[in-house]
Design a protein around this motif. Structure first.
Motif, PDB file in Angstrom:
ATOM      1  N   SER A 163       1.021  -1.724   0.064  1.00 15.92           N
ATOM      2  CA  SER A 163       0.133  -0.560  -0.011  1.00 15.92           C
ATOM      3  C   SER A 163       0.971   1.549  -0.040  1.00 15.92           C
ATOM      4  N   LEU A 164       1.696   0.800   0.370  1.00 20.24           N
ATOM      5  CA  LEU A 164       2.919   2.140   0.852  1.00 20.24           C
ATOM      6  C   LEU A 164       3.520   2.654  -1.440  1.00 20.24           C
ATOM      7  N   HIS A 165       3.362   1.509  -1.804  1.00 21.68           N
ATOM      8  CA  HIS A 165       4.078   1.876  -3.316  1.00 21.68           C
ATOM      9  C   HIS A 165       3.518   2.542  -4.281  1.00 21.68           C
ATOM     10  N   ALA A 166       3.656   2.674  -4.921  1.00 19.95           N
ATOM     11  CA  ALA A 166       2.901   2.917  -7.086  1.00 19.95           C
ATOM     12  C   ALA A 166       2.818   1.879  -6.838  1.00 19.95           C
ATOM     13  N   ASN A 167       1.345   1.857  -7.862  1.00 13.71           N
ATOM     14  CA  ASN A 167       1.600   0.600  -8.601  1.00 13.71           C
ATOM     15  C   ASN A 167       1.996  -0.200  -9.405  1.00 13.71           C
ATOM     16  N   SER A 168       2.840   1.116 -10.379  1.00 10.41           N
ATOM     17  CA  SER A 168       3.452   0.879 -11.388  1.00 10.41           C
ATOM     18  C   SER A 168       4.713   0.177 -11.009  1.00 10.41           C
ATOM     19  N   GLU A 169       5.275   0.388  -9.187  1.00  6.67           N
ATOM     20  CA  GLU A 169       6.608  -0.272  -8.761  1.00  6.67           C
ATOM     21  C   GLU A 169       5.864  -1.377  -8.551  1.00  6.67           C
ATOM     22  N   LEU A 170       5.241  -2.030  -8.278  1.00  4.83           N
ATOM     23  CA  LEU A 170       4.385  -3.766  -7.683  1.00  4.83           C
ATOM     24  C   LEU A 170       4.794  -4.190  -8.888  1.00  4.83           C
ATOM     25  N   PHE A 204      10.801  -4.158   1.146  1.00  5.22           N
ATOM     26  CA  PHE A 204      10.716  -3.338   1.873  1.00  5.22           C
ATOM     27  C   PHE A 204      10.866  -1.831   1.469  1.00  5.22           C
ATOM     28  N   PRO A 205      10.102  -1.324   1.886  1.00  5.70           N
ATOM     29  CA  PRO A 205       9.520   0.595   1.287  1.00  5.70           C
ATOM     30  C   PRO A 205      10.874   1.510   0.758  1.00  5.70           C
ATOM     31  N   THR A 206      10.862   1.603   0.243  1.00  4.44           N
ATOM     32  CA  THR A 206      11.573   2.622  -0.729  1.00  4.44           C
ATOM     33  C   THR A 206      10.989   3.737  -0.993  1.00  4.44           C
ATOM     34  N   ASN A 207      10.002   3.929  -1.893  1.00  7.24           N
ATOM     35  CA  ASN A 207       9.804   5.103  -2.097  1.00  7.24           C
ATOM     36  C   ASN A 207       8.276   5.200  -1.638  1.00  7.24           C
ATOM     37  N   ILE A 208       8.299   6.152  -0.520  1.00  9.84           N
ATOM     38  CA  ILE A 208       7.049   5.433  -0.064  1.00  9.84           C
ATOM     39  C   ILE A 208       6.099   6.703  -0.074  1.00  9.84           C
ATOM     40  N   THR A 209       4.740   6.983  -0.117  1.00 10.89           N
ATOM     41  CA  THR A 209       4.064   7.011  -0.442  1.00 10.89           C
ATOM     42  C   THR A 209       2.627   7.134   0.034  1.00 10.89           C
ATOM     43  N   VAL A 234      -4.368   8.266   0.210  1.00 11.45           N
ATOM     44  CA  VAL A 234      -5.497   9.921   0.523  1.00 11.45           C
ATOM     45  C   VAL A 234      -6.526   9.112  -0.444  1.00 11.45           C
ATOM     46  N   LYS A 235      -6.233   8.906  -1.830  1.00 10.41           N
ATOM     47  CA  LYS A 235      -8.085   8.399  -2.650  1.00 10.41           C
ATOM     48  C   LYS A 235      -8.899   7.758  -2.455  1.00 10.41           C
ATOM     49  N   THR A 236      -8.719   6.335  -1.409  1.00 15.48           N
ATOM     50  CA  THR A 236      -9.230   5.923  -0.521  1.00 15.48           C
ATOM     51  C   THR A 236     -10.300   6.756   0.486  1.00 15.48           C
ATOM     52  N   ILE A 237      -9.143   7.208   1.185  1.00 21.79           N
ATOM     53  CA  ILE A 237     -10.322   8.336   2.503  1.00 21.79           C
ATOM     54  C   ILE A 237     -11.180   9.041   1.531  1.00 21.79           C
ATOM     55  N   ASN A 259      -5.035  -2.971  -9.318  1.00 25.27           N
ATOM     56  CA  ASN A 259      -4.950  -1.100  -8.538  1.00 25.27           C
ATOM     57  C   ASN A 259      -4.318  -2.054  -7.069  1.00 25.27           C
ATOM     58  N   TRP A 260      -3.499  -3.324  -6.922  1.00 21.63           N
ATOM     59  CA  TRP A 260      -3.024  -3.730  -6.175  1.00 21.63           C
ATOM     60  C   TRP A 260      -2.804  -2.284  -4.847  1.00 21.63           C
ATOM     61  N   SER A 261      -2.036  -1.365  -5.311  1.00 16.10           N
ATOM     62  CA  SER A 261      -1.888  -0.202  -4.331  1.00 16.10           C
ATOM     63  C   SER A 261      -2.177  -0.110  -4.094  1.00 16.10           C
ATOM     64  N   GLY A 262      -3.960   0.556  -4.266  1.00 17.36           N
ATOM     65  CA  GLY A 262      -4.854   1.016  -3.845  1.00 17.36           C
ATOM     66  C   GLY A 262      -5.557   0.003  -2.546  1.00 17.36           C
ATOM     67  N   ALA A 263      -6.158  -1.334  -3.225  1.00 23.10           N
ATOM     68  CA  ALA A 263      -6.818  -2.889  -3.216  1.00 23.10           C
ATOM     69  C   ALA A 263      -6.074  -3.000  -1.550  1.00 23.10           C
ATOM     70  N   THR A 264      -4.553  -2.901  -1.538  1.00 27.19           N
ATOM     71  CA  THR A 264      -4.112  -3.296  -0.110  1.00 27.19           C
ATOM     72  C   THR A 264      -4.279  -1.820   0.202  1.00 27.19           C
TER      73      THR A 264
END
Length: 293
Positions: A49-56, A64-69, A74-77, A256-261
């Motif tokens: 959830s802390l990665h962009a979807n393209s990086e997954l 381990f998370p590197t480029n945390i976003t 924000v979009k989920t809330i 959209n794995w990042s959004g789903a997680t």
């Protein structure tokens, strides 16, 4: 090399000289491995959830998370669809919990205090209801709820979740009521109390651990429900979290794995925190109900 061999020999000698400490150490190691195995999915959800979807999609995956976003959170809330799913889930879980508690108290008390023809058979039928997989009941429930015009409503999910939790809840409440002395009811009856007053002023307060246990149990079942929410409801504004997130973020050709997680973590973390504080009540209720029969 000789020093490492000597160290291993010393460790083996220490374990052999104190076998109880060696067994205790092995137990902690096994428990640690089991804990890592159980917590890894939670960790991976948070990392994803802390990665962009393209990086997954990169190989090898980033453990381990590197480029945390926090864009996914924000979009989920801010998503009205997610808030609708969350609201529906809270309504369904709360309604099923209240309904299950009410029915379990009356049914458990009846099975505990009244002896009538077929009471033992009825108890066995309640227990046998847990033997059937939930998926085998969906077709019959779908036809029944369709005839009652309850499909595509939150009521049908409340009833379905209540049905799933009722057999265990009734048996647990019956066990608690069996453990309470009948002399208390007889004394209340002598003082002029009715059976209902006795039930709610004496019996129910003494059964609070069991009531708390079935409340947590039913709430978790309703919150995690996927099958009933997928089959009995088709309108998106009536969806709950589990089927709603699956159908919203996971498509046939893309996901959209990042959004789903992020949505899964947002929906699960509050419940996880609450359960951490309430789990002792569930353990107390299950333990007390298991030894007082």
């Amino acid at each position: 090399m000789s020093k490492s061999v000597m160290a291993v020999n010393k460790a083996a000698a220490a374990i052999s000289s104190n076998p109880s400490r060696g067994k205790e150490g092995l137990t902690y190691v096994l428990l640690g491995l089991i804990l890592i195995f159980l917590l890894f999915p939670v960790y991976w959800i948070l990392v994803t959830s802390l990665h962009a979807n393209s990086e997954l999609m990169q190989l090898p995956p980033k453990w381990f998370p590197t480029n945390i976003t926090l864009d996914s959170y924000v979009k989920t809330i801010q998503s009205s669809v997610f808030l609708t799913f969350y609201r529906n889930t809270v309504i369904v879980a709360s309604g099923a919990t209240v309904l299950c508690i009410i029915v379990s108290i009356f049914a458990g008390y009846a099975l505990s205090r009244f002896r009538f023809r077929g009471s033992n058979l009825l108890t066995l039928l309640f227990l046998s209801a847990q033997m059937f997989p939930t998926v085998t009941l969906v077709i019959g429930l779908y036809s029944q709820y369709q005839s009652l015009h309850l499909l595509n409503t939150l009521y049908v999910l409340i009833l379905a979740s209540t049905m799933t939790a009722l057999p265990f809840s009734i048996m647990l409440m019956r066990t608690f009521f069996n453990s309470i002395s009948k002399e208390l009811e007889e004394a209340a009856e002598i003082d002029g109390a009715t059976r209902f007053k006795t039930l709610f002023t004496i019996i129910v307060p003494l059964s609070k651990p069991g009531i708390m246990a079935i409340a947590i149990y039913t709430f978790l079942i309703a919150w995690d429900d996927f099958l009933f929410g997928l089959t009995l409801v088709s309108d998106i504004d009536k969806r709950t979290l589990s089927p709603g997130l699956s159908l919203t973020f996971l498509g046939e050709y893309s996901a959209n794995w990042s959004g789903a997680t992020a949505a899964a973590a947002t929906a699960t973390i509050p419940l996880l925190i609450a359960f951490m504080f309430l789990q002792r009540y569930m353990v107390e209720g299950l333990t007390a109900g298991g030894v007082k029969e």
